[in-house]
Design a protein around this motif. Structure first.
Motif, short mmCIF file in Angstrom:
data_model
loop_
_atom_site.label_atom_id
_atom_site.label_comp_id
_atom_site.label_asym_id
_atom_site.label_seq_id
_atom_site.Cartn_x
_atom_site.Cartn_y
_atom_site.Cartn_z
N ASN B 33 0.25 -1.67 -0.34
CA ASN B 33 0.57 0.09 -0.02
C ASN B 33 0.83 1.17 0.05
OD1 ASN B 33 -2.20 -1.44 0.06
ND2 ASN B 33 -2.31 -1.50 2.61
N GLU B 36 3.08 2.25 3.01
CA GLU B 36 3.07 1.29 4.13
C GLU B 36 4.98 1.25 4.11
OE1 GLU B 36 1.08 -3.17 4.82
OE2 GLU B 36 1.31 -2.12 2.51
N THR B 192 6.87 5.18 0.86
CA THR B 192 6.91 3.56 0.89
C THR B 192 7.57 3.14 1.13
OG1 THR B 192 4.74 3.88 -0.15
CG2 THR B 192 5.67 1.51 -0.06
N ASP B 208 4.84 -2.22 9.56
CA ASP B 208 3.53 -1.96 9.44
C ASP B 208 3.21 -3.14 9.32
OD1 ASP B 208 3.24 1.37 9.62
OD2 ASP B 208 3.88 1.63 7.59
N THR B 209 4.20 -3.90 8.11
CA THR B 209 3.46 -4.58 7.86
C THR B 209 4.58 -5.82 7.56
OG1 THR B 209 1.53 -4.26 6.51
CG2 THR B 209 2.37 -6.10 5.59
N THR B 223 0.73 -8.07 10.47
CA THR B 223 1.11 -7.21 10.97
C THR B 223 2.55 -7.59 11.61
OG1 THR B 223 -0.09 -7.02 13.11
CG2 THR B 223 -1.20 -5.52 11.19
#
Lengths: 294, 375
Positions: B33, B36, B192, B208-209, B223
């Motif tokens: 995303n 992200e 990003t 974040d991920t 996460t």
């Protein structure tokens, strides 16, 4: 904040002088006997003339004698032939060195072998084989005649002397360039691509600046022996293309004038030293500066 | 759901060399995303760097598609992608100064000269290198070089910044500092980040991920909390943090049996009587005086670790690792208890046998060493 770094020289370890001198003694003896003494002798002969009674007296007369087209023309011709040789060697050698260094294909080893193999054969033999190829009744002319063409005169021209010098010194251009290109980190090219540089710009911004030290070593290794060669011009050029090397050789040989031969040697040595100094300057400027810009 | 700035669809990659028998990437599907911070995490050779290089345009996938804002970019060369990379060993240009390195991209793109020098100054500020512009690369420390590499990439205002183990060459303290620094830069610049690392702590701190990879396959995407607390298989559980992994049986929904006892849990839907893998984090294991209905074991070793004691408990043929603030003498009999929400039940995966076997062997070796030391 970090502390300012000291200049690198401060931290350099100094090698103990005593142990060093013992180890280098054989080399020093060698250098004195075979480099320093001959150089001093040439220097002495160069600035003296032989009197009729066999004694020597200091004189710069031989330098004046050199300022004559008979001697200046061969010097200029030497410079011209060496320059052409160097330029052609860069033009031919750079692409070869580039491909050899950057290609991962297996055949590059064979190509490298083919480039190096002639160098295992004695230099004189290689020149003589060129002569027997190109002579009036040589192999190429026999072939031409048998095919119904007329005999060609290849020998005793500037062109054939240049061919000889290129043939002999090309590997000395390829090897140093290939060597620097082998060390060029591929990630630098990837970084340049990442930052938007097209293949052409990557070549001019990264590859070429990094090859400059290799090109400069190559120039030194091709230009200097070309400018002083006399065997190639003698065998392939006959006496039609006298180079400065031939002048020196004939003074020490046939003419038996060691004084004048030494004077010419000194002049050529000064030119070569000036040339080496100039290219070393360029070398350093390229490495410390930002390379070539486009 | 945000905008998918990068999307990888069914990516398959095989190199044409000695390791050609096994694909480097096997059906990778992943999207990133906008804004992200996504980390590809996995052991060396898992394919994480290859994935990053495919996004950067340095490798082309054997099969599958790479999308950039919905457009297929498989055939777009790296120099035409608005994506920049911080390389593993920085790949700074050694014959240029710090400024010249940072200005490389803008110069190539023919930005206005005064604009370039202004932007370079801003970048030097962003990465805390004001005053270092005229320095040559070889006079910089590793951390400084790392920051030049970040600045050189960021000045191009990429949509995505790729970072290939950027902190790998730094020492521990600097690495921790740079983790915060990079996270700050990411938040401030709003760019990003696609980050590659094998350091699970680094991934948990910054991302974040996280996408955990092994043998060319994405094992789990989630996460940091989800990856740590709810690993989907034994590999992820084992790779992220310390863990006890063992075989168990789902008696029925919300009830699982291991170490010879039944434990209530919060997982359902596996089917009654099914074999499963479970993960127990060492800090979630409670040791108590022996109790009815709970597995009883004996403390094999007890080490003081600062914040907690690291204790190993022999329980049947399992060795359980426990982190507890409560100290038990080696040789003490204890009961093991776990709260229902701390039992993570997982499907048995292809690699779980080897992982469970390896963990057991490793623990038993440690146990034997400790036992030998006591004699």
């Amino acid at each position: 904040m970090e502390l300012k770094r000291k200049p690198a020289d401060d931290t350099r370890i100094k090698v103990g002088k005593k142990s060093g001198s013992v180890m280098t003694l054989p080399l020093i003896i060698w250098l004195v006997c075979f480099v320093l003494v001959p150089l001093l002798l040439i220097g002495w002969y160069g600035i003296t003339v032989e009197n009729p009674d066999g004694s020597m007296s200091v004189s710069f007369e031989n330098f004046k004698r050199f300022a004559d087209p008979i001697y200046l023309n061969p010097l200029l011709r030497s410079a011209k032939i060496a320059t052409i040789t160097t330029v052609v060697c860069i033009a031919l050698g750079y692409p070869v060195a580039y491909i050899l260094a950057r290609s991962t294909a297996k055949w590059t080893n064979i190509v490298m072998m083919l480039i190096l193999m002639p160098m295992w054969i004695n230099f004189m033999l290689r020149i003589y084989s060129w002569a027997s190829l190109l002579e009036g009744n040589g192999i190429i002319n026999s072939l031409l005649v048998s095919l119904g063409f007329e005999k060609q005169q290849f020998m005793y021209t500037e062109g054939v002397v240049v061919l000889g010098t290129i043939y002999n010194f090309l590997p000395f251009m390829i090897m140093p360039i290939q060597n620097v290109l082998l060390k060029l980190d591929n990630s630098l090219l990837e970084a340049a691509a990442d930052l938007g540089a097209s293949p052409v710009r990557r070549f001019f911004k990264i590859t070429l600046p990094y090859s400059v030290p290799g090109i400069i070593s190559g120039v030194a290794m091709v230009f200097v022996p070309s400018v002083t060669t006399f065997v190639i011009s003698q065998r392939l050029g006959g006496n039609k293309v006298p180079l400065i090397g031939n002048i020196i050789e004939s003074q020490f040989g046939m003419a038996g004038d060691w004084n004048f031969g030494s004077t010419v040697s000194l002049i050529v040595m000064a030119i070569v030293l000036a040339f080496m100094f100039a290219i070393n300057k360029t070398d350093r400027a390229e490495v410390n500066g930002r390379g070539l810009t486009l | 759901m945000g905008e998918h700035i990068i999307e990888l669809v069914n990516i398959f990659k095989q190199f044409n060399d000695a390791h050609a028998d096994r694909p480097v990437l096997n059906n990778i599907n992943l999207y990133i995303n906008r804004n992200e911070f996504l980390t590809l995490l996995g052991p060396s050779g898992c394919g994480k760097t290859t994935t990053l290089r495919i996004v950067g345009g340095f490798e082309t996938p054997t099969r599958g598609d790479v999308f950039y804002l919905g457009k297929r970019i498989n055939d777009v060369p790296s120099y035409k992608r608005n994506i920049n990379t911080v390389f593993q060993r920085y790949a700074l240009f050694p014959n240029m100064t710090v400024e010249q390195n940072i200005a490389f991209g803008p110069t190539i793109k023919k930005w206005d000269k005064s604009d370039i020098s202004k932007q370079v100054q801003q970048m030097l500020e962003l990465v805390n290198l004001v005053g270092y512009g005229k320095r040559t690369i070889d006079t910089l420390s590793g951390g400084q070089q790392q920051r030049v590499a970040v600045a050189r990439a960021l000045i191009n205002k990429p949509d995505v910044l790729l970072l290939d183990e950027p902190l790998g060459a730094l020492d521990l303290k600097l690495r921790k500092e740079m983790q915060y620094e990079l996270k700050r830069i990411q938040v401030e610049s709003g760019i990003t980040f696609l980050y590659v690392t094998h350091d699970q702590e680094e991934a948990l701190t910054m991302s974040d991920t996280i996408a955990v990879m092994n043998e060319g396959v994405i094992q789990q995407i989630g996460t940091p909390e989800a990856i740590y607390n709810e690993p989907t298989n034994a590999f992820v559980a084992d790779f992220i943090g310390e863990s006890n992994i063992m075989r168990a049986v789902m008696i029925k929904d919300y009830l699982v049996r291991f170490l010879g006892c039944e434990f209530p849990c919060i997982d359902a839907g596996f089917g009654n009587g099914r074999e499963v893998d479970i993960v127990l984090r060492p800090e979630d294991i409670e040791l108590t005086e022996p109790r009815e209905g709970r597995p009883v074991g004996e403390i094999a070793s007890s080490l003081f670790k600062g914040v907690h004691y690291e204790m190993r408990v022999v329980c049947g043929d399992e060795l359980i690792l426990s982190h507890s603030t409560r100290y038990f003498e080696p040789g003490t009999k204890v009961s093991i208890d776990v709260l229902p929400e701390n039992i993570q039940v997982m499907e048995i995966s292809t690699s779980s046998d080897t992982i469970i076997g390896a963990k057991r062997a490793q623990l038993q070796n440690l146990y034997r060493e400790n036992a030998g030391g006591d004699d």
